[in-house]
Design a protein around this motif. Structure first.
Motif, PDB file in Angstrom:
ATOM      1  N   GLN A 139     -72.073 -20.219  18.326  1.00 44.41           N
ATOM      2  CA  GLN A 139     -70.798 -21.285  17.174  1.00 44.41           C
ATOM      3  C   GLN A 139     -71.448 -21.488  15.870  1.00 44.41           C
ATOM      4  O   GLN A 139     -70.064 -21.363  14.668  1.00 44.41           O
ATOM      5  CB  GLN A 139     -70.358 -22.194  18.260  1.00 44.41           C
ATOM      6  N   ALA A 140     -72.376 -22.021  16.376  1.00 40.79           N
ATOM      7  CA  ALA A 140     -73.052 -22.784  14.628  1.00 40.79           C
ATOM      8  C   ALA A 140     -73.199 -21.661  13.574  1.00 40.79           C
ATOM      9  O   ALA A 140     -73.012 -21.191  11.588  1.00 40.79           O
ATOM     10  CB  ALA A 140     -74.619 -23.238  14.788  1.00 40.79           C
ATOM     11  N   MET A 141     -73.367 -20.415  14.055  1.00 41.02           N
ATOM     12  CA  MET A 141     -73.494 -18.943  12.463  1.00 41.02           C
ATOM     13  C   MET A 141     -71.973 -18.488  12.482  1.00 41.02           C
ATOM     14  O   MET A 141     -71.986 -18.404  10.947  1.00 41.02           O
ATOM     15  CB  MET A 141     -74.628 -17.815  13.359  1.00 41.02           C
ATOM     16  N   SER A 142     -71.746 -18.576  13.010  1.00 41.71           N
ATOM     17  CA  SER A 142     -70.103 -18.042  13.326  1.00 41.71           C
ATOM     18  C   SER A 142     -69.458 -19.026  11.918  1.00 41.71           C
ATOM     19  O   SER A 142     -68.977 -18.680  11.572  1.00 41.71           O
ATOM     20  CB  SER A 142     -69.163 -18.403  14.885  1.00 41.71           C
ATOM     21  N   PRO A 163     -75.698 -36.667  11.202  1.00 42.99           N
ATOM     22  CA  PRO A 163     -74.631 -36.000  10.768  1.00 42.99           C
ATOM     23  C   PRO A 163     -73.160 -36.352  10.747  1.00 42.99           C
ATOM     24  O   PRO A 163     -72.863 -37.747  11.575  1.00 42.99           O
ATOM     25  CB  PRO A 163     -74.640 -35.071  11.849  1.00 42.99           C
ATOM     26  N   ASP A 164     -72.136 -36.141   9.950  1.00 38.66           N
ATOM     27  CA  ASP A 164     -70.910 -36.576   9.335  1.00 38.66           C
ATOM     28  C   ASP A 164     -70.449 -35.924  10.968  1.00 38.66           C
ATOM     29  O   ASP A 164     -69.663 -36.273  11.471  1.00 38.66           O
ATOM     30  CB  ASP A 164     -70.144 -35.385   8.382  1.00 38.66           C
ATOM     31  N   LEU A 165     -70.842 -35.069  11.531  1.00 33.96           N
ATOM     32  CA  LEU A 165     -69.658 -34.323  12.687  1.00 33.96           C
ATOM     33  C   LEU A 165     -71.133 -33.996  13.247  1.00 33.96           C
ATOM     34  O   LEU A 165     -71.826 -33.011  13.053  1.00 33.96           O
ATOM     35  CB  LEU A 165     -69.031 -32.994  12.053  1.00 33.96           C
ATOM     36  N   THR A 166     -70.627 -33.958  14.843  1.00 38.81           N
ATOM     37  CA  THR A 166     -71.409 -33.320  16.218  1.00 38.81           C
ATOM     38  C   THR A 166     -71.047 -32.909  17.081  1.00 38.81           C
ATOM     39  O   THR A 166     -69.836 -33.400  17.726  1.00 38.81           O
ATOM     40  CB  THR A 166     -72.503 -34.302  16.346  1.00 38.81           C
ATOM     41  N   VAL A 167     -71.150 -31.237  17.162  1.00 36.53           N
ATOM     42  CA  VAL A 167     -70.019 -30.691  18.017  1.00 36.53           C
ATOM     43  C   VAL A 167     -70.919 -30.570  19.030  1.00 36.53           C
ATOM     44  O   VAL A 167     -71.929 -30.184  19.306  1.00 36.53           O
ATOM     45  CB  VAL A 167     -69.715 -29.096  17.444  1.00 36.53           C
ATOM     46  N   ARG A 203     -67.528 -39.593  14.627  1.00 40.46           N
ATOM     47  CA  ARG A 203     -68.567 -38.657  14.823  1.00 40.46           C
ATOM     48  C   ARG A 203     -68.453 -37.647  15.593  1.00 40.46           C
ATOM     49  O   ARG A 203     -69.441 -36.170  15.380  1.00 40.46           O
ATOM     50  CB  ARG A 203     -69.699 -38.713  14.043  1.00 40.46           C
ATOM     51  N   TYR A 204     -67.948 -37.315  16.966  1.00 43.63           N
ATOM     52  CA  TYR A 204     -68.205 -36.490  18.510  1.00 43.63           C
ATOM     53  C   TYR A 204     -66.580 -35.308  18.049  1.00 43.63           C
ATOM     54  O   TYR A 204     -65.596 -35.851  18.195  1.00 43.63           O
ATOM     55  CB  TYR A 204     -68.722 -37.059  18.231  1.00 43.63           C
ATOM     56  N   LEU A 205     -67.535 -34.326  18.204  1.00 42.99           N
ATOM     57  CA  LEU A 205     -65.969 -33.225  19.253  1.00 42.99           C
ATOM     58  C   LEU A 205     -66.772 -32.750  20.619  1.00 42.99           C
ATOM     59  O   LEU A 205     -68.198 -31.890  20.202  1.00 42.99           O
ATOM     60  CB  LEU A 205     -66.070 -32.670  17.712  1.00 42.99           C
ATOM     61  N   VAL A 206     -66.149 -33.356  21.089  1.00 44.25           N
ATOM     62  CA  VAL A 206     -66.528 -32.524  22.231  1.00 44.25           C
ATOM     63  C   VAL A 206     -65.921 -31.485  22.977  1.00 44.25           C
ATOM     64  O   VAL A 206     -64.633 -31.810  23.064  1.00 44.25           O
ATOM     65  CB  VAL A 206     -66.110 -33.369  23.552  1.00 44.25           C
ATOM     66  N   LEU A 207     -66.117 -30.223  23.508  1.00 43.73           N
ATOM     67  CA  LEU A 207     -65.303 -29.344  23.669  1.00 43.73           C
ATOM     68  C   LEU A 207     -66.106 -28.646  24.794  1.00 43.73           C
ATOM     69  O   LEU A 207     -67.279 -28.486  25.386  1.00 43.73           O
ATOM     70  CB  LEU A 207     -64.909 -28.199  22.711  1.00 43.73           C
ATOM     71  N   PRO A 208     -65.159 -28.527  26.185  1.00 43.52           N
ATOM     72  CA  PRO A 208     -65.800 -27.417  27.546  1.00 43.52           C
ATOM     73  C   PRO A 208     -65.848 -26.170  27.223  1.00 43.52           C
ATOM     74  O   PRO A 208     -65.456 -25.609  25.873  1.00 43.52           O
ATOM     75  CB  PRO A 208     -64.241 -27.560  27.618  1.00 43.52           C
ATOM     76  N   ALA A 209     -67.429 -25.975  26.919  1.00 47.03           N
ATOM     77  CA  ALA A 209     -67.964 -24.244  26.835  1.00 47.03           C
ATOM     78  C   ALA A 209     -67.158 -23.088  27.530  1.00 47.03           C
ATOM     79  O   ALA A 209     -67.550 -22.498  26.985  1.00 47.03           O
ATOM     80  CB  ALA A 209     -69.213 -25.126  27.333  1.00 47.03           C
ATOM     81  N   ASP A 210     -66.222 -23.703  28.253  1.00 46.97           N
ATOM     82  CA  ASP A 210     -65.796 -22.178  28.913  1.00 46.97           C
ATOM     83  C   ASP A 210     -64.640 -21.964  28.217  1.00 46.97           C
ATOM     84  O   ASP A 210     -63.797 -20.845  28.369  1.00 46.97           O
ATOM     85  CB  ASP A 210     -65.652 -22.952  30.425  1.00 46.97           C
ATOM     86  N   LEU A 211     -64.153 -23.025  27.023  1.00 46.98           N
ATOM     87  CA  LEU A 211     -63.008 -21.943  26.602  1.00 46.98           C
ATOM     88  C   LEU A 211     -63.327 -20.471  25.424  1.00 46.98           C
ATOM     89  O   LEU A 211     -64.861 -20.758  25.305  1.00 46.98           O
ATOM     90  CB  LEU A 211     -62.988 -22.896  25.377  1.00 46.98           C
ATOM     91  N   ARG A 212     -62.535 -20.253  25.053  1.00 42.40           N
ATOM     92  CA  ARG A 212     -62.591 -19.177  25.042  1.00 42.40           C
ATOM     93  C   ARG A 212     -63.020 -19.672  23.149  1.00 42.40           C
ATOM     94  O   ARG A 212     -63.067 -20.546  22.762  1.00 42.40           O
ATOM     95  CB  ARG A 212     -61.739 -17.774  24.635  1.00 42.40           C
ATOM     96  N   ALA A 213     -64.054 -18.455  22.893  1.00 39.68           N
ATOM     97  CA  ALA A 213     -64.910 -17.917  21.660  1.00 39.68           C
ATOM     98  C   ALA A 213     -64.398 -18.463  20.354  1.00 39.68           C
ATOM     99  O   ALA A 213     -64.597 -20.003  19.640  1.00 39.68           O
ATOM    100  CB  ALA A 213     -66.354 -17.214  21.269  1.00 39.68           C
ATOM    101  N   ASP A 214     -62.886 -17.933  20.392  1.00 41.56           N
ATOM    102  CA  ASP A 214     -61.823 -18.547  19.921  1.00 41.56           C
ATOM    103  C   ASP A 214     -60.955 -19.415  18.949  1.00 41.56           C
ATOM    104  O   ASP A 214     -60.890 -20.205  18.723  1.00 41.56           O
ATOM    105  CB  ASP A 214     -61.181 -17.406  19.411  1.00 41.56           C
ATOM    106  N   ALA A 267     -60.817 -25.265  16.716  1.00 45.12           N
ATOM    107  CA  ALA A 267     -60.716 -26.873  17.247  1.00 45.12           C
ATOM    108  C   ALA A 267     -62.264 -27.445  15.842  1.00 45.12           C
ATOM    109  O   ALA A 267     -62.373 -28.308  15.466  1.00 45.12           O
ATOM    110  CB  ALA A 267     -61.075 -26.948  18.474  1.00 45.12           C
ATOM    111  N   VAL A 268     -63.596 -26.477  16.416  1.00 45.35           N
ATOM    112  CA  VAL A 268     -64.157 -27.075  14.924  1.00 45.35           C
ATOM    113  C   VAL A 268     -63.342 -26.496  13.995  1.00 45.35           C
ATOM    114  O   VAL A 268     -63.797 -27.781  12.717  1.00 45.35           O
ATOM    115  CB  VAL A 268     -65.544 -25.875  15.207  1.00 45.35           C
ATOM    116  N   ASP A 269     -62.901 -25.441  13.370  1.00 43.05           N
ATOM    117  CA  ASP A 269     -62.841 -25.321  11.627  1.00 43.05           C
ATOM    118  C   ASP A 269     -61.919 -26.871  11.939  1.00 43.05           C
ATOM    119  O   ASP A 269     -61.662 -27.011  10.461  1.00 43.05           O
ATOM    120  CB  ASP A 269     -61.996 -23.895  11.591  1.00 43.05           C
ATOM    121  N   GLU A 270     -60.846 -26.837  12.376  1.00 43.38           N
ATOM    122  CA  GLU A 270     -59.657 -28.321  11.807  1.00 43.38           C
ATOM    123  C   GLU A 270     -60.762 -29.314  11.521  1.00 43.38           C
ATOM    124  O   GLU A 270     -60.185 -30.138  10.874  1.00 43.38           O
ATOM    125  CB  GLU A 270     -59.167 -28.639  13.155  1.00 43.38           C
TER     126      GLU A 270
END
Length: 676
Positions: free
Chosen positions: A475-478, A586-590, A618-629, A634-637
């Motif tokens: 996700q970081a490299m993407s 960080p300004d944002l931590t995913v 400063r945090y965005l928590v996302l379930p890791a089992d979501l689809r990569a896209d 969500a990160v892009d937004e």
């Protein structure tokens, strides 16, 4: 790593900011002095009439300050966004200065009202322009400190202006000459001084005009003025955080206005007289200044969003308690707390508005909020005494005792309950529905690190955390690649091992350089040593060059894995990390939250979630089992929202001049299991 320069001194080393701050300070002093002079002028011109007539004349000054907000507030904000802000301030301040001079020259009640109306109408254009420029010239991570400086300059000028006017009013009585001894002399001097401060502010902006970023929201837009107004108001009501901030600030000022309005009547019920009123007035403003200066440092473990609603509620609770007191000394102590918590709420709310609003909307949003605040404050000041008079004396019988309430104390009680309710609403609307407040306070008190976190002056710092190193790396490299395609200069990096020294440390941590297992404390200190080198050699230099840094793992991984996972003290790890990084956050931590599987550690996962829940800003928590896209979307937004509010701080190449930034390739963060 060397000692960091005092934050205020660092800001004052920026020439354009130093001059703007000086202009704000001087003009604030003049403005408060002008208000005192105008009300004194209204009273002096009606001194031969009844007390009711004198009161009506003074109220007229307040009403003429209110009327432009009612008629022109949102329109002025929309127009302010379409005009050159520098030119708006220069022309507006010169016009205001001339109008104040005209009041001193004509010395007429009718012209006083007309000129006061025009001055306030001009201020509706200049104030949003000043607020927007202030946000643009202040480094983003220094905005809380800069706002403290600005607001303290504004409200700290109140007692200074009152003292100057009192001295002017007293000094002229020593003259024998009837002309010099006239009550007109100190009023005219104060008005002339106020005019000079506006001229000085206009001159300051003119001299630094080339250092102020130019931004015209209307450039390239075809929206009419009323569309711009609707857009600004819609932005507030459709943004849950801004809506909560708006209602919280409005409710707090409604309550505060009631306090100001009934203070003199309330002090009279305590037999404290005019001197007591002056002391109470000064105490509240002293608390306000203290809250803006030191308040955010007292509970650093509570996020700014949660602290906003909490402080409004505590101010309301203090006001409720104050209304029940019959001892003037206790009233003063509680008044100090009312002002103190109010100062914390105002500085946090004011700062968050700057963070949440993108530049093209700042003028109209600031104008709408500030106009609403002024209307609420002035209306509550006017309504408070009427409410106190209509309520009259009340009493509540409790078994064999009776509790008596005067009209003013009952009014204060109502205002306190209103502020408490608004605080609870703001806490939930702005701060989120995470852990219980008691748990948050305990977490904060149990790790009292007063160092705080420091954001960076330029660039954008994004970190990825979680249990799956492979998913974090992907996700970081993407994200880094998508940002590069959009023209941003991106450094893709990670911990541990993305420096020469870090690679040697990573070899030790992975077991390649030693066959002896490391003690938990040794392992932790190695991660911290790698982080110190990483920040000094890679992260901070990239941010200073206005680049975007996308980092795989940072401080939170060490706190989670070495703290919760290896049994070390999380608060000590965090404090030491702040030391080795210079408090760079960080300004944002995913956080990619993975369910605990075979061989997983539930304590590590819980620590990641606890850290994120304590600071939802400063945090965005996302379930890791979501689809990569879905994760990427969500990160892009979230990243797009950050870039919209700090576009002037992040370098972006034009499409025909884009070059892929040289990334560090993510280091070896993905190769070390349970990376710290």
């Amino acid at each position: 790593m060397g000692r960091h320069e005092n934050a205020v001194l660092a800001l004052l080393r920026i020439p354009v900011l130093r001059r703007m701050w000086a202009a704000i300070t001087v003009s604030s002093l003049g403005d408060w002095l002008g208000l005192l002079a105008n009300t004194a002028l209204a009273q002096q011109l009606t001194s031969d009439r009844s007390v009711a007539a004198q009161g009506a004349a003074i109220s007229g000054v307040i009403l003429t300050r209110l009327l432009p907000d009612l008629l022109l507030g949102p329109i002025a904000g929309a127009l302010a966004d379409k005009l050159d802000r520098r030119r708006t301030i220069i022309i507006g301040d010169v016009s205001a200065g001339m109008l104040f001079l005209s009041i001193a020259i004509t010395y007429d009640l009718v012209w006083l009202y007309v000129a006061q109306f025009l001055i306030e109408a001009v201020g509706l254009f200049t104030m949003p322009a000043k607020q927007a420029i202030w946000v643009n010239i202040v480094p983003r991570e220094k905005l809380p400190v800069a706002n403290q400086m600005s607001l303290i300059s504004v409200y700290g000028a109140v007692p200074v202006a009152a003292l100057i006017f009192a001295l002017l009013s007293t000094f002229n009585r020593f003259f024998q000459d009837p002309l010099l001894a006239s009550a007109r002399v100190p009023i005219v001097i104060a008005l002339v001084f106020n005019a000079l401060t506006f001229f000085a502010a206009a001159l300051t902006v003119y001299l630094v005009r080339r250092d102020i970023p130019v931004f015209l929201a209307g450039s390239g837009e075809t929206k009419n003025m009323f569309s711009a107004i609707r857009e600004g108001m819609s932005f507030i009501w459709t943004n849950p955080v801004l809506r909560g901030l708006y209602i919280g600030i409005l409710g707090a000022f409604l309550s505060g206005g009631v306090v100001v309005g009934v203070a003199q009547l309330y002090v009279a019920t305590l037999d404290a007289g005019n001197a007591g009123y002056s002391i109470l007035f000064g105490t509240v403003f002293t608390g306000l200044a203290l809250g803006m200066i030191v308040g955010p440092r007292i509970l650093p473990g509570i996020s700014r969003r949660r602290l906003f609603g909490l402080s409004i509620g505590l101010s309301g609770a203090s006001l409720v308690t104050m209304s029940l007191m019959g001892d003037f000394v206790l009233v003063l102590a509680l008044a100090l707390l009312v002002g103190f918590f109010g100062g914390i709420a105002w500085i946090n709310g004011y700062t968050m508005i700057g963070y949440e609003v993108e530049d093209r909307l700042r003028g109209r949003v600031f104008a709408f909020i500030l106009s609403s605040v002024r209307i609420a404050l002035l209306l509550s000041v006017a309504v408070g005494p009427l409410l106190a008079g209509s309520l009259g004396q009340r009493s509540v019988r409790m078994r064999e005792s009776e509790l008596a309430f005067s009209g003013p104390s009952t009014t204060l009680l109502v205002a306190g309950l209103l502020a408490t309710a608004v605080g609870l609403y703001a806490y939930r609307a702005v701060g989120g529905r995470g852990r219980r407040l008691v748990d948050i306070l305990w977490h904060t008190v149990s790790r009292p690190d007063l160092l705080g976190d420091e954001h960076v002056e330029t660039g954008l710092f994004i970190a990825f955390e979680g249990s799956s190193s492979d998913q974090i790396a992907s996700q970081a490299m993407s994200l880094a690649e998508r940002l590069r395609r959009d023209g941003y200069r991106v450094i893709s990096t990670g911990e541990p091992g993305d420096t020469a020294a870090g690679r040697q440390i990573a070899a030790i941590l992975s077991g390649r350089a030693t066959t002896t297992p490391l003690a938990p404390a040794t392992e932790c200190l190695l991660y911290l040593a790698d982080r110190a080198e990483h920040v000094a050699r890679v992260v901070r230099p990239a941010l200073q060059q206005r680049q975007v840094v996308v980092c795989q793992r940072y401080v939170d991984s060490t706190v989670a894995y070495q703290g919760a996972g290896r049994g070390l003290d999380p608060s000590r790890i965090r404090r030491t990390s702040q030391w080795v990084t210079g408090s760079l956050a960080p300004d944002l931590t995913v956080v990619l939250d993975s369910a605990v599987g075979a061989g997983g550690d539930a304590a590590v996962r819980h620590m990641f979630l606890e850290i994120a829940d304590a600071d939802p800003d400063r945090y965005l928590v996302l379930p890791a089992d979501l689809r990569a896209d879905a994760i990427a979307g969500a990160v892009d937004e979230q990243v797009a929202a950050l870039l919209a509010t700090r576009s002037e701080r992040v370098a972006r190449d034009l499409p025909d001049a884009r070059q892929a930034s040289a990334g560090h390739g993510g280091g070896t963060a993905g190769t070390v299991a349970a990376a710290g």
